[in-house]
Design an enzyme around this catalytic site. Structure first.
Site, PDB file in Angstrom:
ATOM      1  N   GLU A 232     -31.707 -44.276  20.428  1.00  0.00           N
ATOM      2  CA  GLU A 232     -31.790 -43.162  19.245  1.00  0.00           C
ATOM      3  C   GLU A 232     -30.418 -43.368  18.781  1.00  0.00           C
ATOM      4  O   GLU A 232     -29.807 -42.350  19.707  1.00  0.00           O
ATOM      5  CB  GLU A 232     -32.487 -42.130  19.816  1.00  0.00           C
ATOM      6  N   CYS A 266     -28.367 -35.885  14.238  1.00  0.00           N
ATOM      7  CA  CYS A 266     -28.778 -37.400  13.775  1.00  0.00           C
ATOM      8  C   CYS A 266     -29.421 -37.320  12.652  1.00  0.00           C
ATOM      9  O   CYS A 266     -29.274 -38.179  11.532  1.00  0.00           O
ATOM     10  CB  CYS A 266     -29.205 -38.128  14.962  1.00  0.00           C
TER      11      CYS A 266
HETATM   12  P1  NAP Z   1     -21.656 -40.998  22.584  1.00  0.00           P
HETATM   13  O1  NAP Z   1     -20.221 -40.947  22.372  1.00  0.00           O
HETATM   14  O2  NAP Z   1     -22.278 -42.252  22.131  1.00  0.00           O
HETATM   15  O3  NAP Z   1     -22.312 -40.482  23.817  1.00  0.00           O
HETATM   16  C1  NAP Z   1     -23.490 -40.211  24.006  1.00  0.00           C
HETATM   17  C2  NAP Z   1     -23.967 -40.338  25.526  1.00  0.00           C
HETATM   18  O4  NAP Z   1     -23.367 -41.902  25.873  1.00  0.00           O
HETATM   19  C3  NAP Z   1     -22.911 -39.696  26.606  1.00  0.00           C
HETATM   20  O5  NAP Z   1     -23.582 -39.179  27.601  1.00  0.00           O
HETATM   21  C4  NAP Z   1     -21.813 -40.614  26.574  1.00  0.00           C
HETATM   22  O6  NAP Z   1     -21.051 -40.295  27.780  1.00  0.00           O
HETATM   23  C5  NAP Z   1     -22.639 -41.995  26.917  1.00  0.00           C
HETATM   24  N1  NAP Z   1     -21.570 -43.065  26.616  1.00  0.00           N
HETATM   25  C6  NAP Z   1     -20.739 -43.291  25.516  1.00  0.00           C
HETATM   26  N2  NAP Z   1     -20.119 -44.525  25.518  1.00  0.00           N
HETATM   27  C7  NAP Z   1     -20.845 -45.089  26.432  1.00  0.00           C
HETATM   28  C8  NAP Z   1     -20.790 -46.478  26.773  1.00  0.00           C
HETATM   29  N3  NAP Z   1     -20.009 -47.441  26.439  1.00  0.00           N
HETATM   30  N4  NAP Z   1     -21.729 -47.165  28.028  1.00  0.00           N
HETATM   31  C9  NAP Z   1     -22.733 -46.061  28.535  1.00  0.00           C
HETATM   32  N5  NAP Z   1     -22.667 -44.733  28.176  1.00  0.00           N
HETATM   33  C10 NAP Z   1     -21.927 -44.303  27.235  1.00  0.00           C
HETATM   34  O7  NAP Z   1     -22.375 -40.085  21.457  1.00  0.00           O
HETATM   35  P2  NAP Z   1     -21.732 -38.756  20.798  1.00  0.00           P
HETATM   36  O8  NAP Z   1     -20.738 -38.976  20.000  1.00  0.00           O
HETATM   37  O9  NAP Z   1     -21.531 -37.867  21.609  1.00  0.00           O
HETATM   38  O10 NAP Z   1     -23.113 -38.167  20.023  1.00  0.00           O
HETATM   39  C11 NAP Z   1     -23.150 -38.302  18.642  1.00  0.00           C
HETATM   40  C12 NAP Z   1     -23.975 -39.558  18.145  1.00  0.00           C
HETATM   41  O11 NAP Z   1     -25.223 -39.363  18.487  1.00  0.00           O
HETATM   42  C13 NAP Z   1     -23.988 -39.455  16.870  1.00  0.00           C
HETATM   43  O12 NAP Z   1     -24.144 -40.686  16.014  1.00  0.00           O
HETATM   44  C14 NAP Z   1     -25.510 -39.123  16.327  1.00  0.00           C
HETATM   45  O13 NAP Z   1     -25.885 -39.293  15.189  1.00  0.00           O
HETATM   46  C15 NAP Z   1     -26.128 -39.737  17.502  1.00  0.00           C
HETATM   47  N6  NAP Z   1     -27.281 -39.101  17.945  1.00  0.00           N
HETATM   48  C16 NAP Z   1     -28.645 -39.794  17.646  1.00  0.00           C
HETATM   49  C17 NAP Z   1     -29.808 -39.142  17.929  1.00  0.00           C
HETATM   50  C18 NAP Z   1     -31.322 -39.893  17.582  1.00  0.00           C
HETATM   51  O14 NAP Z   1     -32.190 -39.243  18.073  1.00  0.00           O
HETATM   52  N7  NAP Z   1     -31.098 -40.918  17.032  1.00  0.00           N
HETATM   53  C19 NAP Z   1     -29.853 -37.922  18.356  1.00  0.00           C
HETATM   54  C20 NAP Z   1     -28.483 -37.176  18.542  1.00  0.00           C
HETATM   55  C21 NAP Z   1     -27.531 -37.860  18.303  1.00  0.00           C
HETATM   56  P3  NAP Z   1     -19.714 -39.592  28.222  1.00  0.00           P
HETATM   57  O15 NAP Z   1     -20.071 -38.085  27.268  1.00  0.00           O
HETATM   58  O16 NAP Z   1     -19.245 -39.453  29.163  1.00  0.00           O
HETATM   59  O17 NAP Z   1     -18.715 -40.321  27.114  1.00  0.00           O
END
Ligand code: NAP
Length: 458
Positions: A232, A266
């Site tokens: 997602e 999102c």
């Molecule tokens: P993010 O950086 O991707 O973080 C999300 C999760 O993934 C966190 O637990 C993070 O851990 C972990 N993570 C990050 N890089 C990783 C990697 N290379 N390998 C494994 N795990 C990893 O996302 P964000 O910036 O916090 O959140 C915003 C994004 O999420 C936006 O793009 C938003 O649109 C999207 N989102 C999508 C939905 C949906 O349902 N489609 C819902 C909500 C948000 P750490 O915190 O330890 O880095």
């Protein structure tokens, strides 16, 4: 990234946590695996009872828990309370419906396949890893955990590093409700440790909600292990307004759809695609309403827009707006980060967007809207589909032929007509294109992490 609560309204570190040691991660994975052996032998009725009791506990904690959410990621307190209550509702939904969603599906005429009886049966897979974001620190997790546990799977959570108190609350919630120890457990680990957990033979599948780079990394690791993944990811949802729409309702909803959760959703509407016949009137109302929103302390009940959750998130948002301005966009309101403590960014409306500007194709994760003028439905659909995302969309029209076209031709996981996109437990949720694959919620969500076993009896 350190595992810590850093209050985005002040920039101050409130609490830090030591990451779990490898031995502690091992202990928790062992517990999760042994809990699966127990859970898969329990009935839906038993799991439903535990789930409802966990929902009651969550609801009873609404005020202190909402305050944790607000202090960790800056959501205004009223919204944080609503998130807690939505989680309880989602948990009860799956307690009530899991059995029906996962009931055997018998073939009407088994003789066609030479059998006396043939059924498709849903069975749990085992330990499922959930990698989750901070933006709805409870709801994102619960919409995975409730169906997973009701199906008989067990869940291991790697939550975002900036919401550890939310992660630790969820760590004990389900066992407090009655589930066996280990049925749901949080790992306090950094993102660099995720691959090893996916590779662990006890972990059968992974779901990630978050950014595209994180999704690509997690899905690649899972694919190399031949393990299922659900992604997602981000979105840049279009919000289309046509001449027949109720303009007042469209403007009011547009503001809400763009600024919900400080614009960090999102499924927030991010690009406003407006027919030229109503463009001026829409822009006047929308810009006024965005400019009038009350920005401030998210613990204050009157606040409508709190801070961006992280310093880096605010910097990224500022860069996108600055890039647009430098390339000639009209900033109709907002447009510069506020001085002072905390990571505040004002509601911002950008017109005159061109393909050269980053905001044209990239996601704005904060209260920043881009507006476009179009001459007809063809142009609106082409613009809606121009980027690589495909999460949801909102279209405003009372013309039946137009509505049909939007419902069929917009490339997205959902189309909401004359309303804003909301995630409901009753409806499937997920995206296409770079917004991910797989579905959460409804029957589709609980079936994602099940083995659909074909049973054939001579
Ligand atoms: P993010 O950086 O991707 O973080 C999300 C999760 O993934 C966190 O637990 C993070 O851990 C972990 N993570 C990050 N890089 C990783 C990697 N290379 N390998 C494994 N795990 C990893 O996302 P964000 O910036 O916090 O959140 C915003 C994004 O999420 C936006 O793009 C938003 O649109 C999207 N989102 C999508 C939905 C949906 O349902 N489609 C819902 C909500 C948000 P750490 O915190 O330890 O880095």
């Amino acid at each position: 990234m350190a595992i810590a609560t850093v209050n985005p309204a002040t920039g101050e570190i409130e609490k830090t946590f030591d990451p779990h040691s490898p031995a502690e991660v091992e202990r928790r994975l062992t517990l999760a695996a042994s809990a699966f052996a127990t859970l898969k032998g329990t009935t839906f009725a038993q799991r439903g009872e535990w789930m409802r009791s966990a929902a009651d506990l969550l609801e009873a904690d609404v005020d202190p828990l909402a305050e944790i959410v607000t202090r960790e990621m800056g959501r205004p307190i009223g919204g944080a309370r609503a998130e807690v209550l939505k989680c309880a509702k989602g948990m009860r939904f799956y307690a009530d419906h899991a059995e029906e969603f996962l009931a055997d599906e018998p073939l009407d005429d088994p003789s066609k396949v030479g059998a006396s009886r043939a059924v498709a049966r849903y069975q749990p897979l085992g330990v499922i890893l959930a990698v989750m974001p901070w933006n709805y620190p409870l709801w994102q997790v619960v919409r995975f955990a409730a169906p997973a546990l009701m199906a008989g799977n067990t869940g291991v959570l790697k939550h975002a590093s900036n919401v550890p108190q939310s992660a630790l609350y969820l760590d004990t919630l389900f066992t407090r409700g009655g589930f066996p120890e280990g049925a749901f457990t949080s790992l306090l680990i950094g993102s660099a440790e995720v691959a090893a957990v996916i590779e662990d033979p006890r972990v059968r599948a992974v779901t990630l909600t978050g950014s595209e780079p994180a999704g690509r990394s997690v899905a690649s690791t899972a694919a190399a292990q031949v393990k299922k993944s659900v992604l997602e990811l981000g979105g840049s949802d279009p919000f289309i307004v046509m001449p027949s729409a109720d303009l007042d309702a469209a403007v009011t909803t547009a503001v809400n759809a763009r600024t919900v959760n400080n614009g960090q959703s999102c499924i927030a509407a991010k690009r406003f695609i407006i027919h030229e016949a109503v463009y001026d009137a829409f822009i006047a109302g929308f810009t006024d309403a965005m400019a009038g929103l009350r920005v401030g302390d998210p613990l204050d009940e009157q606040t409508q827009i709190g801070p961006i959750a992280t310093a880096s998130g605010r910097d990224e948002l500022s860069e996108l707006v600055d890039d647009a301005r430098a390339k000639g966009a009209d900033i109709l309101t907002g447009g510069s980060a506020s001085d002072g403590p905390g990571w505040f960014y004002p509601p911002t409306v950008i017109a005159g967007v061109t393909p050269a500007m980053r905001v044209h194709l990239e996601e704005t994760f904060g209260p920043v809207a881009t507006v476009y003028r179009v001459k007809d439905a063809d142009e609106a659909i082409a613009l809606a589909n121009v980027n690589d995302f495909g999460l949801s969309s909102s279209v405003w029209t009372t013309d039946a032929a137009e509505r049909e076209r939007f419902e069929n031709e917009i490339e997205a996981g959902a189309v909401f007509v004359n309303g804003m996109t909301v995630s409901y437990p009753e409806l499937p949720f997920g995206g296409i294109k770079n917004s991910g694959f797989g579905r959460e919620l409804a029957a589709a969500g609980i079936r994602e992490f099940c083995n659909l076993k074909t049973v054939w009896e001579a």
